[in-house]
Write a protein that holds these residues in place. Structure first.
Motif, mmCIF file in Angstrom:
data_model
loop_
_atom_site.group_PDB
_atom_site.id
_atom_site.type_symbol
_atom_site.label_atom_id
_atom_site.label_comp_id
_atom_site.label_asym_id
_atom_site.label_seq_id
_atom_site.Cartn_x
_atom_site.Cartn_y
_atom_site.Cartn_z
ATOM 1 N N GLN A 69 -34.970 -38.124 -75.908
ATOM 2 C CA GLN A 69 -35.303 -36.932 -75.146
ATOM 3 C C GLN A 69 -34.723 -37.003 -73.733
ATOM 4 O OE1 GLN A 69 -36.716 -34.284 -76.396
ATOM 5 N NE2 GLN A 69 -36.595 -33.144 -74.482
ATOM 6 N N GLU A 73 -32.062 -34.393 -72.141
ATOM 7 C CA GLU A 73 -32.325 -33.650 -70.910
ATOM 8 C C GLU A 73 -31.226 -33.890 -69.882
ATOM 9 O OE1 GLU A 73 -36.180 -34.879 -69.710
ATOM 10 O OE2 GLU A 73 -37.247 -33.716 -71.231
ATOM 11 N N ASP A 76 -28.126 -32.013 -71.014
ATOM 12 C CA ASP A 76 -28.214 -30.565 -70.777
ATOM 13 C C ASP A 76 -28.006 -30.234 -69.301
ATOM 14 O OD1 ASP A 76 -28.671 -30.233 -73.469
ATOM 15 O OD2 ASP A 76 -30.846 -30.095 -73.289
ATOM 16 N N LYS A 181 -33.741 -37.229 -63.564
ATOM 17 C CA LYS A 181 -33.690 -37.531 -65.000
ATOM 18 C C LYS A 181 -32.910 -38.808 -65.273
ATOM 19 C CE LYS A 181 -35.909 -33.836 -66.359
ATOM 20 N NZ LYS A 181 -37.233 -33.930 -66.998
#
Length: 583
Positions: A69, A73, A76, A181
């Motif tokens: 995940q 993220e 993206d 992130k």
């Protein structure tokens, strides 16, 4: 971990990813993640893993989606951020191009300051450059409002918004390895690494316990064999006892992490076959250990023993060797690229004001860094419409050559016209020669790269080498060419500004000189008019005096007409009568 870091640092800049969302680095990450999950699945299903804590840790790692995940993220966000002409960075470039390509009048030096703050932020990831950018653009916008330049103010506001959006998404991604992130993903990778270390320790302890059980089993077997040997003849008892002791010693040393000496084989029956099998196992284990030590010491090109290269352990170690070698090669290319970029940035900063010295430094460092042999740097002379060669370099010696080339001449002109890199692996013999004190040779490859900024070609850099340029060499030169083109564009803008300022000063001086001449002419004209007025009055006085002598009464009337407020018709009539009488 290597794939994730490679993608976050450089992989997202790949054109295929920006256009289609696909990348070789992403594929490698997914493959590695799938292999890791498969390994965890096999471990979790193993009947030997009976420790609850270790089993729970393995299952939690297998079922965890945090890394997947986190990577998605980050991917993206990087896709949204974009690179060059894609994503938010592409929008930012489009916004600044709207300003620079517009016909509106604005302060070019302020725009250059904004571009410098923008580039400083991208290079250093420091938020102070965002503040400096916004402070400068605020002052710039206030000036535009005062001047009523609403159209440029709108474009400038769009540029500011695009830049701040890029900064915000950079903050969300993480300006440093511990932020955003990116920081969460790296932290999760560290947690996984710690969990793997815990699993390794627990498995080691489990192995030690199993070895202890094996020792106990060996002792039981030894006791049974001893009793059996006593029951049998004393001849076999001594032989069996010595063999079992030898095997036990060997197994104990092996359990303690010590490689024992090979067992001596004196027979071909079951005991001899057992010793032979143990000796073969020890030899295979020793070869695998030696090979692993070589890999650990950095010998990534070591060869496995051909006798055992089909073993399961050998295949796993060879596979690991290939992946380590590939990762090391990719990292070496990245380090080489970053080091070269840093060196050229220092050159561009230190000598940006002197184009000749800049060209010399660029060619010298570039040829030495690429291990090429010679090169030339051309800039486009827009006034004379030709290429001006400002620097050449060959075999470590600078050659001062002032040469002009037609814009449509040869591969140099073709490169400038198309704005694309030209790479030749088969160089015609008459194209160029690399000369040294020992003779001449035709280069094996020639690289011609346009110096392009905002789709406008300002010059060309040409390199020749007796070696072949690799793909990462070419991409490095293309990236450096963009920075060189920006410096050339700024230099040409500065020269044009200086020329226009000098012309303006010359015109102002000429106008001042003309104004001074006109002022002097006006003063001379005024003086002439005053002198004529004085002479006119003097003549009138002389005429009056003369008329008085001839006819005093008429003269007095004429004097009254001249000096009093009599109408011009009366004066003319009296003057006419006086003239007739005088005649």
């Amino acid at each position: 971990e290597l794939a994730a870091k490679e993608f976050i640092y450089e992989g997202y800049k790949d054109k295929d990813f920006q256009e289609n969302g696909t990348s070789k680095v992403i594929t490698r990450f997914n493959q590695s993640l799938a292999e890791a999950n498969e390994t965890l699945r096999i471990i979790s299903a193993s009947s030997y893993l009976d420790d609850p804590e270790t089993s729970h840790l393995v299952v939690s790692l297998f079922e965890s989606k945090a890394i997947t995940q986190g990577f998605i993220e980050a991917k993206d966000l990087l896709k949204k951020r974009g690179f060059k002409d894609f994503g938010l960075e592409g929008s930012l470039r489009a916004a600044i191009h709207q300003i620079e390509n517009s016909s509106l009048d604005y302060d070019r030096s302020t725009m250059l300051t904004l571009r410098r703050h923008e580039k400083d932020f991208f290079l250093r990831k420091d938020l102070k450059y965002q503040k400096e950018f916004n402070d400068v653009i605020t002052l710039f916008s206030d000036a535009l409002r005062r001047n009523g330049n609403d159209e440029l103010l709108t474009l400038l506001s769009n540029y500011q918004n695009e830049f701040n959006q890029v900064v915000e998404i950079e903050k969300e991604i993480g300006l440093h390895n511990q932020d955003g992130k990116k920081g969460l993903l790296f932290a999760e990778l560290q947690n996984v690494r710690a969990a793997i270390d815990t699993i390794r320790v627990n498995v080691h302890q489990l192995t030690e316990a199993q070895i202890s059980q094996s020792k106990t089993l060996l002792i039981v077997i030894f006791s049974f064999q001893l009793i059996a040997a006593i029951a049998l003849a004393f001849t076999y008892s001594n032989v069996l006892t010595s063999v079992i002791k030898e095997i036990r010693t060997t197994m104990r040393q092996l359990a303690e992490g010590i490689f024992p000496a090979p067992l001596s084989v004196r027979s071909t029956e079951e005991i001899g076959q057992t010793k032979t099998a143990i000796n073969q196992f020890l030899e295979r284990l020793k070869i695998a250990t030696t090979y692993a030590e070589k890999l650990g010491s950095g010998e990534l090109h070591a060869l496995y023993d051909e006798r055992y290269h089909d073993d399961v352990l050998a295949k796993a170690l060879v596979t690991m060797q290939k992946k380590l070698a590939e990762a090391e090669a990719n990292q070496a290319k990245t380090n080489w690229h970053n080091e070269g970029a840093a060196r050229f940035n220092e050159i561009l900063k230190s000598e940006a004001g002197n184009m000749s010295a800049l060209g010399d430094s660029i060619l010298k460092v570039l040829i030495e860094y690429l291990q090429a042999n010679q090169g030339a740097l051309y800039v486009i002379n827009k006034e004379e419409k030709c290429f001006q060669r400002i620097a050449t370099y060959a075999y470590g010696k600078k050659k001062f050559v002032d040469e002009q080339i037609d814009l449509e001449s040869g591969l140099t002109g073709q490169c400038a016209m198309e704005g694309e890199t030209i790479y030749l692996k088969e160089v015609p013999k008459e194209y160029v020669k690399i000369t040294s004190g020992l003779g001449q040779a035709t280069p094996q490859s020639v690289l011609i790269v346009p110096l392009k900024v905002r789709e406008e070609v300002n010059g060309v850099i040409e390199l020749a080498s007796l070696k072949v340029f690799d793909a990462h060499h070419i991409s490095f030169v293309e990236k450096i060419a963009e920075n060189i083109a920006s410096i050339l564009s700024g230099h040409q803008t500065a020269l044009q500004t200086k020329r226009l300022l000098q012309e303006s000063q010359h015109r102002a001086e000429a106008l001042a000189q003309q104004e001074e001449e006109m002022r002097q002419n006006a003063e001379e004209l005024q003086a002439t008019q005053e002198e004529m007025e004085r002479q006119r009055r003097q003549m009138e006085q002389e005429i009056i005096a003369l008329k008085e002598k001839l006819n005093p009464k008429k003269s007095l009337d004429f004097l009254h007409c001249v000096s009093d407020d009599a109408s011009m018709s009366d004066c003319d009539w009296k003057r006419h009568q006086l003239t007739i009488e005088n005649e």
